[in-house]
Design an enzyme around this catalytic site. Sequence first.
Site, PDB file in Angstrom:
ATOM      1  CG  PHE A 280      51.544 -19.609   0.094  1.00  0.00           C
ATOM      2  CD1 PHE A 280      51.438 -20.920   0.513  1.00  0.00           C
ATOM      3  CD2 PHE A 280      52.516 -18.810   0.672  1.00  0.00           C
ATOM      4  CE1 PHE A 280      52.292 -21.434   1.477  1.00  0.00           C
ATOM      5  CE2 PHE A 280      53.372 -19.306   1.645  1.00  0.00           C
ATOM      6  CZ  PHE A 280      53.259 -20.626   2.048  1.00  0.00           C
TER       7      PHE A 280
ATOM      8  NE  ARG B  45      49.640 -17.377   4.945  1.00  0.00           N
ATOM      9  CZ  ARG B  45      50.891 -17.822   4.893  1.00  0.00           C
ATOM     10  NH1 ARG B  45      51.693 -17.668   5.915  1.00  0.00           N
ATOM     11  NH2 ARG B  45      51.344 -18.421   3.822  1.00  0.00           N
TER      12      ARG B  45
ATOM     13  CE  LYS C 279      58.230 -16.272  11.107  1.00  0.00           C
ATOM     14  NZ  LYS C 279      58.952 -17.247  10.300  1.00  0.00           N
TER      15      LYS C 279
ATOM     16  CG  PHE D  44      53.340 -21.977   9.572  1.00  0.00           C
ATOM     17  CD1 PHE D  44      52.628 -20.802   9.439  1.00  0.00           C
ATOM     18  CD2 PHE D  44      54.527 -22.109   8.870  1.00  0.00           C
ATOM     19  CE1 PHE D  44      53.078 -19.780   8.609  1.00  0.00           C
ATOM     20  CE2 PHE D  44      54.987 -21.090   8.050  1.00  0.00           C
ATOM     21  CZ  PHE D  44      54.263 -19.926   7.920  1.00  0.00           C
TER      22      PHE D  44
ATOM     23  CE1 TYR E  76      82.488 -25.969   7.474  1.00  0.00           C
ATOM     24  CE2 TYR E  76      82.598 -27.569   9.269  1.00  0.00           C
ATOM     25  CZ  TYR E  76      82.088 -27.179   8.045  1.00  0.00           C
ATOM     26  OH  TYR E  76      81.188 -27.973   7.402  1.00  0.00           O
TER      27      TYR E  76
HETATM   28  N1  F0G Z   1      56.182 -21.764  12.183  1.00  0.00           N
HETATM   29  C1  F0G Z   1      55.470 -20.631  12.167  1.00  0.00           C
HETATM   30  C2  F0G Z   1      54.359 -20.432  13.135  1.00  0.00           C
HETATM   31  C3  F0G Z   1      55.803 -19.619  11.257  1.00  0.00           C
HETATM   32  O1  F0G Z   1      55.097 -18.492  11.257  1.00  0.00           O
HETATM   33  C4  F0G Z   1      56.865 -19.848  10.344  1.00  0.00           C
HETATM   34  C5  F0G Z   1      57.198 -18.846   9.332  1.00  0.00           C
HETATM   35  C6  F0G Z   1      57.564 -21.050  10.402  1.00  0.00           C
HETATM   36  C7  F0G Z   1      57.198 -22.000  11.350  1.00  0.00           C
HETATM   37  C8  F0G Z   1      58.694 -21.367   9.452  1.00  0.00           C
HETATM   38  O2  F0G Z   1      59.813 -20.613   9.731  1.00  0.00           O
HETATM   39  O3  F0G Z   1      60.078 -19.131   7.731  1.00  0.00           O
HETATM   40  O4  F0G Z   1      61.921 -19.427   9.389  1.00  0.00           O
HETATM   41  O5  F0G Z   1      61.325 -21.250   7.844  1.00  0.00           O
HETATM   42  N2  F0G Z   1      56.439 -17.893   9.034  1.00  0.00           N
HETATM   43  C9  F0G Z   1      56.692 -16.833   8.093  1.00  0.00           C
HETATM   44  C10 F0G Z   1      55.491 -15.937   8.027  1.00  0.00           C
HETATM   45  C11 F0G Z   1      57.174 -17.275   6.765  1.00  0.00           C
HETATM   46  O6  F0G Z   1      55.490 -15.044   7.180  1.00  0.00           O
HETATM   47  O7  F0G Z   1      54.576 -16.092   8.833  1.00  0.00           O
HETATM   48  P1  F0G Z   1      60.832 -20.077   8.601  1.00  0.00           P
END
Ligand code: F0G
Length: 459
Positions: A451, A384, A260, A126, A74
């Site tokens: 979305f 998008r 990512k 974003f 933990y």
């Molecule tokens: N910032 C960017 C540039 C992102 O592309 C994402 C997520 C986030 C923040 C948020 O992160 O999903 O881990 O909570 N992008 C995904 C996408 C959902 O499909 O582009 P997360």
Amino acid sequence: MAIKRSWAEPYKIKMVEPVYITTEAHREKVLAEAGYNTFLLRSEDVYIDLLTDSGTSAMSDRQWAGLMMGDEAYAGSRNFYHLEETIQKYYSYKYIVPTHQGRGAEHILSQILISKGDYLPGNMYFTTTKLHQELAGGTFVDVIVDEAHDSESLFKFKGNVDLNKLEALIDKVGANKIPYVCIATTVNMAGGQPISMANLKQVRELTSKHGIKIIHDMTRVAENAFMIQQNEAGYQDKSVAEIVYEICALTDGATMSAKKDAMVNIGGFLAVNDPDLFDKARNMVVVYEGLHTYGGMAGRDMEALAIGITESVQDAHIRARVGQVKYLGEQLLKTGVPIVKPIGTHGVFLDAKKFLPHISQDKFPAQTLAAEIYLDSGVRAMERGVVSSGRNAETGQHNFPKLELVRLTIPRRVYTQAHMDVIAESVSNVYERRDSIKGMKMIYEPEYLRFFQARFEKL
Ligand code: F0G
């Protein structure tokens, strides 16, 4: 003469997961059941899944081995300390707070730094980042260069900040109303476009002069670094790892969706250099995520992430990753399909306004196009455009963004060049019959991030 060496995947495939193509009749049925929203489809009904590159990449054998090394204590898990060291080494940040994914970090950061009435400039927005800013009482202000909103502009660094826009905001509202500037590497909503190092340095200079922080949305920083290596003078001989470090070191802290670049299925973190800020974040994470040495992650996931970070900054990896996206983009350009140029780093973005010029933006051309591509081949993409942009908080009207896009997002290390060919064939096929496509109307609209769960009907 220099010997030509094409990019190729710097790995071989050890395990496979079968995918199945469905019939058109089946796709028609499940698409209608999903309210023509690709987020509401079941994955088993999808042939090639380009919904997102988030959490969908393939882990390496090393990362899978890392899962077996999970220390599920933990408190004080060994894997946390490994992750912390890795972040310090590759990303320069001093203090880290693990979170379940990027938006967990955005939530904590926004609650700590933003007060009601503050302004948050950014190189575009974003969806989740902007929502957390708004929920904390702030207002997002777009300070990206104009080229970013133009799908035809060939400018190589469309993720750059327009310094005049930023300076004008500082003059207008005062530096004390701007807790930080949010800098994303790369800019997802602009089509996966990078910011240049020269521009980031100028942003650093301007913000330092006014005592404003830079918070780095570092979700795809390795891809951004690769574009700097390829296209910015003075960086050709630097490694992607060196450039990543240099980018991070110009900023004061970061939110990371590790799903990512870092190639894990779940995970993220908040990183800061200021010990007082760290103290606050470390305290807040126990309220919303979990103890500060695991946040929202299991020990095994932190281990896979530490390993994923080291793999993400390797030149051979990133060259093949971005090379594959470029290959798909070039296939589409050959058949005249309108896409955002230059080709982005994590996906190819179709310009739905040009693809379906007869469908007005209030009839959701990008949403419609994503549905049509799924119907054609079982390839799942994502809207998008106006649906993702939501509504204006004051007027209640749709925000109509200049860019109305469909994103064909490529997971890392998952699909082959042959898959890219099939995707290009399908999109070109839909393009051929574009005149027969009609728009849609929204019949269900959730309050937040609509979305994900909105439903539509064909007109
Ligand atoms: N910032 C960017 C540039 C992102 O592309 C994402 C997520 C986030 C923040 C948020 O992160 O999903 O881990 O909570 N992008 C995904 C996408 C959902 O499909 O582009 P997360």
